[in-house]
Each structure stands twice: as structure tokens, then as C-alpha cells.
Design a protein around this motif. Structure first.
Motif, mmCIF file in Angstrom:
data_model
loop_
_atom_site.group_PDB
_atom_site.id
_atom_site.type_symbol
_atom_site.label_atom_id
_atom_site.label_comp_id
_atom_site.label_asym_id
_atom_site.label_seq_id
_atom_site.Cartn_x
_atom_site.Cartn_y
_atom_site.Cartn_z
ATOM 1 N N LEU A 558 0.791 -1.214 0.069
ATOM 2 C CA LEU A 558 0.042 0.124 -0.022
ATOM 3 C C LEU A 558 0.847 1.297 -0.054
ATOM 4 C CD1 LEU A 558 -2.585 -1.267 2.573
ATOM 5 C CD2 LEU A 558 -3.067 -0.411 0.184
ATOM 6 N N PHE A 588 -4.344 -8.916 -0.594
ATOM 7 C CA PHE A 588 -5.522 -8.554 0.190
ATOM 8 C C PHE A 588 -6.579 -9.863 0.634
ATOM 9 C CE2 PHE A 588 -9.820 -6.992 0.965
ATOM 10 C CZ PHE A 588 -9.905 -6.338 2.071
ATOM 11 N N VAL A 615 -6.997 -0.154 1.655
ATOM 12 C CA VAL A 615 -6.894 -1.073 0.517
ATOM 13 C C VAL A 615 -8.155 -0.498 -0.357
ATOM 14 C CG1 VAL A 615 -7.919 -3.196 -0.207
ATOM 15 C CG2 VAL A 615 -6.104 -2.880 1.634
#
Length: 634
Positions: A558, A588, A615
Motif C-alpha cells: 500500500l 489482500f 485498500v
């Protein structure tokens, strides 16, 4: 937007760079090696092979040193390596997201200037086909990427409304306009209807031309010509099966005419600006553009300016003037071949050593500028258009055009340079891409053999609606359309533009990885987790003392997002975004299957909710850059 200069890796890399600077100064070197952040590992590195510092010098620099973002700094085989303190990086990540909000991913690095992007520019003869789809989606995603970063972008579509092919469509439409209009009224897309007319009219013109050519030929040559006639007869038969009434009318009304000669004459009149010719040609061109525009809108693509070749290059006389100017400036590079004017671009490039300066391919052929009758060719008119583009107040003109035109686009830059427009030539970028293959099918637009983009989108929507877990059929159809559009768009962006791609449904609609639906599902999953949590995620949660490997990987991935965006802008590569999003989605989904979020407790729960929110934001921004519809449910 300038306050959104946020990149969680900045502090990490800056700290490492300061350390490298100290080592460089200590050993008396004058240059600093480049610092890298390998994407798959949470460490930074610098190659010190040319400097060859002694281990003692490095150890002395590190002695007693305390770092904020780095850990385990060491010299390994002349590489200075350092692990990243992922807990501290997580804090920087949340700080960046708190600053940028829903715009996370933007950084000052990716705001680089003003752009004119020309894409799609399909001939106004038939529907956009599966190959045009790659051009359109690549171009639109480039525009979205640049605009996400705050760059000024103007989008253009070049309407190639000159040439004999357009004239065949115009003559055909004139003969059966009433029938075509009726087809449109009953729901047939206008570009599809004209596509039938164009293909049949072309077949009739070619058959009649070949029949005349066969006269007086040897038996062997006549057999070759008859075989070619049979191929064109096959084109008419295929259209007879699809639209028998329209095809019969075209055969009846055009069959005895010399369309080859008529098209050449109509083109000559059109290029002169004859009012009757203009009315005939624009009637069919605008009808096709209406249908093509509807297809683009379905894909979420908007065009700012529609540039007509006739207006910018022909009626303005710019193309002819450019040829005359080139002849005047460089007579030693001009040749006359049976009345046609040829420019020795190959010799010009070698004599002035332009290959590197203009980023040209290795092989450059000569280029024909005018036909023997004095009329200009496509490349000549394209030079006039390119000059018009480059004279806009932009830093770069990005022309999304297939690799098949590599030499033509090189010729455009060479001719502009030769005419004294050196800076304009350097501002032009040929954004080249390879073809889309439909396994088992040979495509030819002239022969009406192609798979239209509308057909692809219809089938994608239908297949997607069957995948959607929705009982209400109308709702399923609405969601299916968006999933289908996302699937098709992502497919075109899932590989480097320089690689040919094969269209396969099991790849386009793969729900497990590397597809639009997979990314849409990942976004919906992240948003759903936050919705079910029943509370807003904290902007700056406490970071747990211990992070499992998958969580560490997620933080690092990220944190890389702003640099991925900046790199994609620098290289004009939206496929960097698709590749990153796929890797993030895989990570994820694997993480969520293993570690509870809503059922976690205390600081761990708050940390994980905040991580899921990053996310969500990252997936949303990435999907919007790719033009993949963002869904609330699926």
C-alpha cells in the motif's frame, strides 16, 4: 492539490539516501549511487560496486547511529542494504492517507505538464472492432492517469474522412440511404448499418475492377484474378445471409457502375471542397461517428475534440503547402517517380544523425508524399495534422496508434524536423501498441470480417449477469453491464502495450485473478467489511507491536502506491496500474482469508479496519484510472 504531496516511502528513502551521502563523503567519492526499493521486499538498497567502500568505513558511519525508518543496515557484496521498519512505515502510510484522503496515490512527482492525447481515430466506415478497443481503452486510461495527477489533458479523435474507402461508403449510402435510415429507426446501430454498405460496395467495386483487369490476360493470370473475384463474391454472400434485402438493393443499384472510378472522382471533388461532394461524404461519416460515439460512451470514454482530416489538412491546403515547402528546402532529398513525389527520409536521417534525437526505429524507408495526379497521401496529411497538434500549448502530443504505423509515424516526425519544426517533432510521442488476436479468426474490415466492440461488450454483459449473485434480473443486467465493461477494459490493460494479446473469455472473466471482475470484487469486499464494521476507521490507529508477514506485506504494498502512479505517468504505462492492483488484490484477499478484521479486538481491530480502508481507497482510485466501473455490490 499541491498540499497532497504525500508518499509514505519518501521518509524511508530520504533517510537511506542521507546515510549513503555520508558514506560517499567519507570515502571522498563525487557521485551517489541510485537508491532502489525492490517491489517484492521491504528493504532499500544501493549498489556501491563502483565506489568500493571498505567495510570499516561503512561500520564507522553506522556506529552509534539510530534510525527512524531503517533497521539492520549492512554491507553485503558491495550492496548497502537496510530493512524497513514496517511498523514505522505503517504510521507514515496512515499519515499520508489522512493528508490525501480519497486522493491517496497522488504526489508531486506525477504532475508533469500539459498533454494532447489522440486516440481511437477509427476510420468512419464501420463499427469499432475488437482491435480499436485496445486503442480506445489505452488512450482513455492514459488520460485518466494523467488527470488523476492533476495534469491538463485534451482528448482528440482524428476523423479520416478522405480517401477512396470513405467514398465507397458514401456512394453506397447514397444508393440505399432510405433503407439504411429505416434500419436505424428499427434499432440497428448506424455504424453497423453503414458497415454493411461499405463492405458490399467495396466488394462490388473490386469485382468490377478485377473483371476489367482480367481482359486480355494470360490463362494463369486470369485464374489468379478469378480466384480473387471469388473471394469478393464470398463477401457479398456473407452479407446476403446477414442483410439480404440491403445487399440485394446494393447489388442491383451499384452492380453495373464503375465505383472504382466514381470513388476516385468523388474523392477529388471532396478534397477540393465541392459542396455536393461534402454533403454526400459528411452524411455517411457523421452517421458512423454517431454509432462509434455511442460505443465509446458505453466504455466510459469521452472525446473533447473531433478533428476532421478534410478541414485541418486538405481544405486548408496545408498538406500541399508542406510538400512544396519540403521541395523548396531540401531539393536534394526529393525524387520524382512516375510523377509521384518521394522524400528520401532514410538518407535525411542518416545525414543529420536524427535516429536518437527523434527516437526513431532502426529502419527508415523513403516516403511518398503525393500521387502522380498531385493528390496528397495519408502520411502527408498526417504531417499537417501533427503540426497542428504540436502547436497547441502542450508539453507532449501523445498519439495512440498501432505498431503497424511505426514507419509512418517516424516519417511524420522526420518531415516536421526537416521543415524546421524541430521542437514540435520532439514533442510528439507515438504511443505504439500491438494487435488483438481472436484465435481462429482472420479479420479484415474491408471484407466485413471483424468482431465489433459492441458484440464483445454485449457478450461480456450477458456472461457477467449470469455470474452476478442477484435474483432480480433487471438489477443483474445493470450490474452485469458494469462488470462486462470492467472485464473488457481491464483485459486491454492487463499486458504491456508492446505485447500482442489473445482475446479469450476464460481470461477476460477470470474471477480468481488478473481480471476486471476480480478487482471489482476485491473493492466490494473491502467496502463491505467497513460497512459491516459499523464504525468509521480511525485515521491514525495504533500500530500493533507485532505484525504477521501478510500484514507487513500489505503495509509495504500500500505504501508503494504513489510511486507506482508516478512511475506509470513517467513511462505512460497504465498497465503498471493494472499489474499493481492485481498484486494488491491477491495479497489482500489472501490476508483477509487468514486474519479476522471485524472479529478482531481492541487496537488490532482498529488497525486492521484502517488498513482495509486504505485498500478500499487504493483500489477505488486504481479502478477509476483504468476506467473499470466501481461497484457498491456484486
Amino acid at each position: 492539490m499541491e498540499h497532497l504531496i504525500v508518499d509514505p516511502l519518501d521518509a524511508v528513502i530520504s533517510e537511506f539516501e542521507r546515510l549513503v551521502d555520508e558514506i560517499v563523503a567519507k570515502i571522498g567519492a563525487t557521485t551517489r549511487p541510485e537508491v532502489e526499493f525492490p517491489s517484492k521486499f521491504a528493504f532499500v538498497t544501493a549498489r556501491l560496486h563502483k565506489l568500493r567502500p571498505s567495510p570499516e568505513a561503512v561500520a564507522e558511519t553506522l556506529r552509534g547511529r539510530r534510525f527512524e525508518y531503517l533497521a539492520n543496515v549492512r554491507l553485503e557484496n558491495m550492496y548497502l542494504n537496510a530493512d524497513v521498519d514496517v511498523r514505522r512505515l505503517a504510521v507514515a502510510l496512515f499519515d499520508s492517507v489522512r493528508s490525501a484522503g480519497e486522493k491517496y496515490g497522488y504526489s508531486a512527482r506525477c504532475k508533469v505538464g500539459r498533454f494532447l492525447v489522440e486516440h481511437t481515430s477509427a476510420n468512419p466506415l464501420h463499427p469499432l472492432h475488437v482491435g480499436h478497443g485496445r486503442n480506445a481503452v489505452l488512450g482513455d486510461s492514459l488520460v485518466r492517469l494523467l488527470r488523476f495527477c492533476g495534469n491538463d489533458v485534451e482528448v482528440h479523435f482524428y476523423v479520416d474522412d478522405c480517401g477512396s474507402q470513405v467514398m465507397y461508403a458514401a456512394l453506397g449510402y447514397e444508393a440505399v440511404s432510405e433503407e439504411v435510415n429505416k434500419m436505424v429507426e428499427r434499432g440497428v446501430k448506424p455504424d453497423l448499418a453503414v458497415g454493411y454498405v461499405y463492405s458490399v460496395a467495396t466488394a462490388i467495386a473490386e469485382i468490377n475492377r478485377l473483371k476489367r483487369l482480367a481482359e486480355g490476360q494470360s490463362d494463369e493470370k486470369r485464374r489468379e484474378i478469378l480466384a480473387e473475384i471469388d473471394e469478393w463474391m464470398g463477401v457479398i454472400k456473407r452479407h446476403m445471409d446477414a442483410e439480404p434485402e440491403l445487399t440485394n438493393l446494393l447489388a442491383e443499384r451499384l452492380g453495373r457502375r464503375d465505383l472504382f472510378t466514381e470513388a476516385a472522382e468523388l474523392n477529388r471533388l471532396y478534397e477540393r471542397g465541392d459542396l455536393q461532394a461534402r454533403a454526400k461524404v459528411r452524411a455517411v461519416v457523421d452517421l458512423v461517428l454517431k454509432g462509434q460515439r455511442a460505443t465509446l460512451e458505453r466504455l466510459g470514454i469521452a472525446i473533447d475534440k473531433w478533428d476532421y482530416e478534410s478541414e485541418l489538412a486538405v481544405w486548408s491546403n496545408k498538406a500541399v503547402e508542406l510538400v512544396e515547402e519540403l521541395k523548396r528546402r531540401w531539393p536534394s532529398y526529393i525524387e520524382n517517380k512516375e510523377g509521384a513525389v518521394v522524400f528520401r527520409a532514410d538518407k535525411f536521417v542518416e545525414d543529420f544523425n536524427l535516429r536518437e534525437e527523434l527516437d526513431l526505429p532502426k529502419f527508415i524507408p523513403p516516403v511518398t508524399l503525393t500521387r502522380s495526379d498531385g493528390t496528397t497521401l495519408y502520411v502527408t496529411r498526417d504531417v499537417a495534422y501533427a503540426l497542428w497538434q504540436a502547436q497547441h500549448a502542450v508539453d507532449k502530443v501523445v498519439r495512440v496508434i498501432s505498431s503497424e504505423q511505426t514507419h509512418e509515424q517516424a516519417h511524420v516526425k522526420i518531415i516536421l524536423y526537416a521543415l524546421g519544426h524541430k521542437e514540435e517533432a520532439k514533442r510528439i510521442v507515438h504511443y505504439s501498441y500491438e494487435m488483438v488476436n481472436m484465435p481462429g479468426m482472420k479479420m479484415s474490415a474491408r471484407r466485413g470480417q471483424y468482431v465489433s466492440l459492441d458484440e464483445i461488450l454485449d457478450e461480456a454483459a450477458e456472461r457477467s449477469a449470469e455470474m452476478v449473485k442477484e435474483k432480480d434480473r433487471e438489477t443483474a443486467a445493470v450490474i452485469g453491464e458494469k462488470v462486462g465493461v470492467g472485464a473488457v477494459r481491464y483485459f486491454y490493460l492487463s499486458a504491456s502495450p508492446r505485447k500482442p494479446i489473445d482475446f479469450k473469455w476464460d481470461v477476460v472473466l477470470n474471477m480468481r485473478s488478473n481480471s476486471g471482475p476480480f478487482l471489482q470484487y476485491t473493492y466490494v469486499r473491502a467496502a463491505s467489511i467497513l460497512e459491516k464494521a459499523g464504525e468509521a476507521p480511525e485515521a491514525a490507529p495504533s500500530v500493533p507491536d507485532s505484525l504477521p508477514p501478510e500484514e507487513r506485506d500489505l503495509v509495504v504494498r500500500l505504501a508503494m502506491w504513489p510511486r507506482v502512479v508516478a512511475s506509470a505517468v513517467k513511462d505512460l504505462r497504465p498497465d503498471y496500474i493494472s499489474d499493481y492492483l492485481n498484486s494488491l488484490a491477491l495479497l489482500f484477499n489472501s490476508y483477509y482469508e487468514k486474519y479476522p478484521v471485524i472479529k478482531a479486538e481492541g487496537d488490532v481491530r482498529r488497525f486492521r479496519l484502517a488498513l482495509v480502508n486504505v485498500v478500499r481507497i487504493t483500489m477505488k482510485n486504481g479502478l477509476e484510472i483504468l476506467g473499470v466501473p466501481v461497484l457498491s455490490r456484486m
